[in-house]
Motif scaffolding. Structure first.
Motif, PDB file in Angstrom:
ATOM      1  N   ASP A  99       0.826  -1.217   0.000  1.00  9.03           N
ATOM      2  CA  ASP A  99       0.000   0.000   0.000  1.00  9.03           C
ATOM      3  C   ASP A  99       0.857   1.263   0.000  1.00  9.03           C
ATOM      4  OD1 ASP A  99      -2.392  -1.293  -0.267  1.00  9.03           O
ATOM      5  OD2 ASP A  99      -2.884  -1.272   1.861  1.00  9.03           O
ATOM      6  N   THR A 100       0.260   2.345  -0.499  1.00 14.00           N
ATOM      7  CA  THR A 100       1.067   3.538  -0.783  1.00 14.00           C
ATOM      8  C   THR A 100       0.454   4.840  -0.263  1.00 14.00           C
ATOM      9  OG1 THR A 100      -0.021   3.736  -2.947  1.00 14.00           O
ATOM     10  CG2 THR A 100       2.047   2.480  -2.865  1.00 14.00           C
ATOM     11  N   GLY A 101      -0.455   4.759   0.719  1.00 13.21           N
ATOM     12  CA  GLY A 101      -1.008   5.982   1.270  1.00 13.21           C
ATOM     13  C   GLY A 101      -1.906   6.712   0.286  1.00 13.21           C
ATOM     14  N   ALA A 102      -2.236   7.954   0.618  1.00 13.71           N
ATOM     15  CA  ALA A 102      -3.254   8.712  -0.121  1.00 13.71           C
ATOM     16  C   ALA A 102      -2.649   9.712  -1.103  1.00 13.71           C
ATOM     17  CB  ALA A 102      -4.153   9.451   0.863  1.00 13.71           C
ATOM     18  N   ARG A 103      -3.507  10.179  -2.005  1.00 15.42           N
ATOM     19  CA  ARG A 103      -3.205  11.312  -2.884  1.00 15.42           C
ATOM     20  C   ARG A 103      -4.279  12.361  -2.637  1.00 15.42           C
ATOM     21  NH1 ARG A 103      -0.454  12.381  -7.622  1.00 15.42           N
ATOM     22  NH2 ARG A 103      -1.323  14.029  -8.913  1.00 15.42           N
ATOM     23  N   ASN A 106       1.059  13.675  -2.666  1.00 13.57           N
ATOM     24  CA  ASN A 106       0.741  12.271  -2.420  1.00 13.57           C
ATOM     25  C   ASN A 106       1.826  11.652  -1.556  1.00 13.57           C
ATOM     26  OD1 ASN A 106       2.667  10.446  -4.248  1.00 13.57           O
ATOM     27  ND2 ASN A 106       2.168  12.312  -5.396  1.00 13.57           N
ATOM     28  N   MET A 107       1.459  10.560  -0.880  1.00 14.71           N
ATOM     29  CA  MET A 107       2.374   9.934   0.071  1.00 14.71           C
ATOM     30  C   MET A 107       3.542   9.216  -0.617  1.00 14.71           C
ATOM     31  SD  MET A 107       1.441  10.785   2.979  1.00 14.71           S
ATOM     32  CE  MET A 107       0.027  11.637   3.672  1.00 14.71           C
ATOM     33  N   GLY A 108       3.385   8.906  -1.896  1.00 20.99           N
ATOM     34  CA  GLY A 108       4.506   8.322  -2.623  1.00 20.99           C
ATOM     35  C   GLY A 108       5.665   9.302  -2.693  1.00 20.99           C
ATOM     36  N   ASP A 109       5.379  10.533  -3.148  1.00 24.06           N
ATOM     37  CA  ASP A 109       6.408  11.564  -3.246  1.00 24.06           C
ATOM     38  C   ASP A 109       6.844  12.074  -1.883  1.00 24.06           C
ATOM     39  OD1 ASP A 109       6.660  11.664  -6.025  1.00 24.06           O
ATOM     40  OD2 ASP A 109       4.938  12.999  -6.229  1.00 24.06           O
ATOM     41  N   GLY A 110       5.863  12.272  -0.986  1.00 21.82           N
ATOM     42  CA  GLY A 110       6.137  12.956   0.274  1.00 21.82           C
ATOM     43  C   GLY A 110       6.735  12.095   1.364  1.00 21.82           C
TER      44      GLY A 110
END
Length: 745
Positions: free
Chosen positions: A520-524, A530-534
């Motif tokens: 899982d990758t969190g929210a946008r 988004n949690m992928g970048d942040g």
């Protein structure tokens, strides 16, 4: 219950120790005044920082005002930041309390919000909060550094009304008028946002793609008003006014040209800093420039290092919190490198010296960039060698000139000047984009130990020494040792499951000796964040991971899939599985396509297989175990899926650690499921003061009844579970505790 650590008091013992240290310093170095004064100021600095921080941490807002709708009266401070779906602004509340808060107003017409206007607003506020993970941006530190007492948003309500429109001419009102004029004049220009940032220091209009380009090439410092810009503009005014004054022989007899020019240089630095909003970075730049000009005006002969030290002390005296800013360390460090580099190779051509200084800066800043960002650009020396002259001699002066011309109604000439500024950025961006095509452009290095990082610093410092000392071979040897020194690897049968702090969402990173899995990758969010970048990518970079063996998206809710595109864009991913593979932008398979597998002596078993559940109950469920211990990752399953797992797996569900299903929702964590799994620890991934009230009180009480220890990312930040012969836990907020972070009770 949540609270903020409200004080950082100096105890009687600590005050006594400070005075004892001062006396000791004076006694030991009474004959060496420079050393004594330096050490004395160093000790006093800690006391000054403590007093300053204590004052800021005093609670200005009573607890009763948090997390509920309240009516407040106050004024808009600074320049409102315009976003596609919201406007952000600083609000100085005067009633019913006095505080500085950061507010967002969604879908609010921008024209209604002006700096200095007094408003009555219905707002909802919360304590300063940020995600706390390795490698991630410390938002709580930034809020503390900016002196915000709370954050929140404006609720839609008819009671929201403008009380008083600011008719006074203020710096911020002038800046806002300039921004409105630029927005209309430059609407057809691609780099409107950068020109706006260079003129008034407001980067809210910069295109995200342009910002990413500058970040990727280490040229972001050029795209906003910085010390370089203030120094160049004030220096240009200084030289021009000095030259003009010299043309009058009688004038120079009354006042030397250098002193006359210094007055105008100081004035230019002040005006440019004011137009930039006198933000903390521009304050720093103005202080550095003013120290130089004042020494000329006062006819004091100081060497460069004395002026440098004076500026440094003045900045820290006015705002000791500057040490919390990466910009403070980078700016003063780079200036020190320039001072040092300018004295080298003075017999060489100025172009060669310029190249040398740029290479020197690039090498010298490696430790700081690695420490603060864990990533950088290998080609940044080339990028800056081209970008600095473009910004310094074309983009910035033409942007300022175009603004002045537009205000004196020379629109045609103004438009031409702005065109030149914009085109300079167009051609520069083409060059920077070309640099990005090289695979080796981006480097990642995150020191895993204090020893390795210390060796890195020593190697860089030796590299900067004059070549005549013939010590650079030692630096090369140290770099080789650092390069070959393996990072601490997990042993066979060991696994680390990291539950990242992604707020109200879920993301796990699972690492074995040679493999990495993200679950899982969190929210946008609507803003694009988004949690992928942040969160996830910075964490992976910190661990020096650039390949995922497996990406599992448990189901397609935003708080689980939101960061997936970012990971897929920036990392190589060997395989993707999900309960909703059609929702993923790259080819993916169903979770059921993976039954069980083994990595490095660690067993992985997909549990929720072969049932036609939908929504939350369709979430992929993964059990990870070695010979001694196990953990179950549950996604958002609810009671129906829990019952199915019990019937299918029975006693095989037993695990030492359980990830709380559905963030601790009351629809999950049934008594029967907890009895079957029988965990010793449950980890809850939930957002601070989230609107769903996760974890539910009934569920927390149920965990207590089953004598299960609870950890929550909202209180702990990132949580690491290392499964080896024993289970080891790491609570990030506790391990990395900072006095300005919120705490939980």
């Amino acid at each position: 219950m949540f609270s903020i650590k409200s004080t950082l008091p100096l105890t009687t013992l600590e005050i006594g120790l400070i005075f004892a240290l001062l006396l000791l310093v004076l006694a030991l170095f009474k004959r060496q005044k420079i050393i004594a004064l330096s050490l004395m100021f160093f000790v006093l600095g800690f006391g000054w920082m403590t007093l300053f921080s204590t004052h800021l941490l005093q609670e200005n807002i009573d607890e009763k005002f948090f997390n509920k709708a309240i009516n407040v009266i106050g004024t808009i401070d600074d320049l409102p930041k315009i976003k596609p779906n919201k406007t952000q602004f600083t609000f100085n509340v005067t009633e019913p309390f006095k505080a500085k808060i950061k507010l967002s107003w969604y879908a609010q017409p921008q024209a209604n919000l002006h700096s200095g206007n007094e408003w009555k607003l219905l707002i909802k506020i919360k304590h300063n909060n940020g995600f706390q993970n390795e490698g991630g941006f410390d938002y709580e530190r930034w809020l503390f550094y900016k002196k915000f007492d709370a954050t929140g948003y404006v609720k839609r309500h008819e009671s929201n009304q403008l009380i008083t429109s600011n008719a006074n001419l203020s710096i911020n009102s002038i800046r806002q008028n300039i921004r409105q004029k630029l927005s209309s004049s430059l609407s057809k220009f691609e780099f409107l946002g950068v020109i706006n940032a260079l003129v008034i220091g407001d980067r809210s209009l910069i295109n995200p793609n342009h910002w990413e380009l500058f970040k990727a090439t280490n040229t972001t410092h050029l795209s906003v008003i910085s010390g370089l810009h203030i120094g160049l503009i004030s220096g240009f005014v200084f030289l021009l006014s000095s030259f003009g004054w010299r043309q009058c022989a009688r004038c120079t007899l009354r006042l030397p040209a250098l002193i006359f020019g210094a007055y105008f240089g100081l004035l230019a630095a002040l005006l440019y800093a004011l137009i930039a909003g006198f933000s903390i970075p521009t304050q720093r730049a103005f202080i550095m420039a003013s120290v130089v000009f004042l020494s000329i005006i006062l006819r004091r002969k100081h060497n460069t290092w004395q002026l440098y030290g004076g500026a440094l002390m003045l900045v820290l005296l006015l705002n000791p919190l500057s040490v919390l800013s990466a910009g403070f360390w980078l700016s003063f460090y780079v200036v020190a490198v320039i001072i040092y580099g300018a004295r080298q190779h003075q017999d060489k051509h100025w172009i060669l010296r310029l190249v040398y200084i740029q290479l020197l800066i690039s090498i010298a800043t490696l430790p700081l960039i690695a420490w603060f960002f864990s990533t950088g650009s290998s080609l940044s020396p080339i990028a800056n060698l081209v970008a600095i002259p473009v910004f310094s001699f074309i983009t910035t002066p033409f942007s300022l000139l175009g603004t002045i011309l537009s205000y004196v109604q020379l629109q045609t000439l103004s438009e031409f000047v702005f065109l030149v500024a914009n085109q300079s950025l167009v051609y520069l961006s083409m060059f920077l984009n070309y640099l990005q095509t090289f695979d080796f452009n981006q480097w990642h290095y995150a020191p895993h130990s204090a020893t390795g990082f210390l060796l890195f610093i020593v190697a860089v410092l030796i590299t900067l020494l004059p070549s005549a000392l013939k010590l650079r071979k030692i630096a090369l040897l140290l770099f080789v040792v650092i390069w070959l020194n393996p990072t601490e690897k997990l042993k066979p049968s060991e696994v680390v499951i990291t539950t990242l702090d992604v707020g109200q969402g879920l993301s796990h990173v699972v690492r074995t000796q040679n493999h990495t899995l993200v679950f899982d990758t969190g929210a946008r969010y609507r803003s694009g964040f988004n949690m992928g970048d942040g969160v996830i990518l910075p964490y992976l970079q910190k661990q020096q991971i650039n390949l995922l063996d497996l990406l599992i998206i448990s189901h397609s809710d935003n708080d689980h899939i939101g960061g997936a595109d970012s990971l897929l864009k920036n990392l190589k991913v060997n395989k993707i599985v999900s309960s909703t593979p059609h929702k993923i932008s790259q080819p993916a398979s169903l979770c059921s396509s993976l039954s069980s597998w083994q990595w490095d002596g660690v067993n992985f078993q997909m549990l929720n297989l072969g049932h036609s559940f939908t929504g939350n109950n369709a979430s992929c469920v993964l059990k990870i175990s070695n010979q001694n211990h196990s953990i179950i990752l549950t996604g958002d399953i609810e009671k129906k899926a829990e019952l199915h797992l019990i019937k299918t797996w029975g006693e095989k569900l037993k695990a030492d650690v359980l990830i709380s299903p559905h963030h601790g929702s009351k629809t999950s964590s049934s008594d029967q499921f907890l009895t079957t799994v029988s965990p010793e620890l449950v980890i809850i991934s939930s957002g601070y003061k989230n609107r769903f009230n996760h974890p539910a009180t009934v569920v927390k009480n149920r965990y207590k009844q089953h004598k299960i220890k609870q950890l929550n990312t909202a209180c702990s930040g990132q949580i690491d579970v290392k499964i080896a012969n024993n289970i080891t836990l790491m609570n990030y907020r506790k391990m990395q505790q900072r006095y300005y972070w919120r705490t939980c009770k």
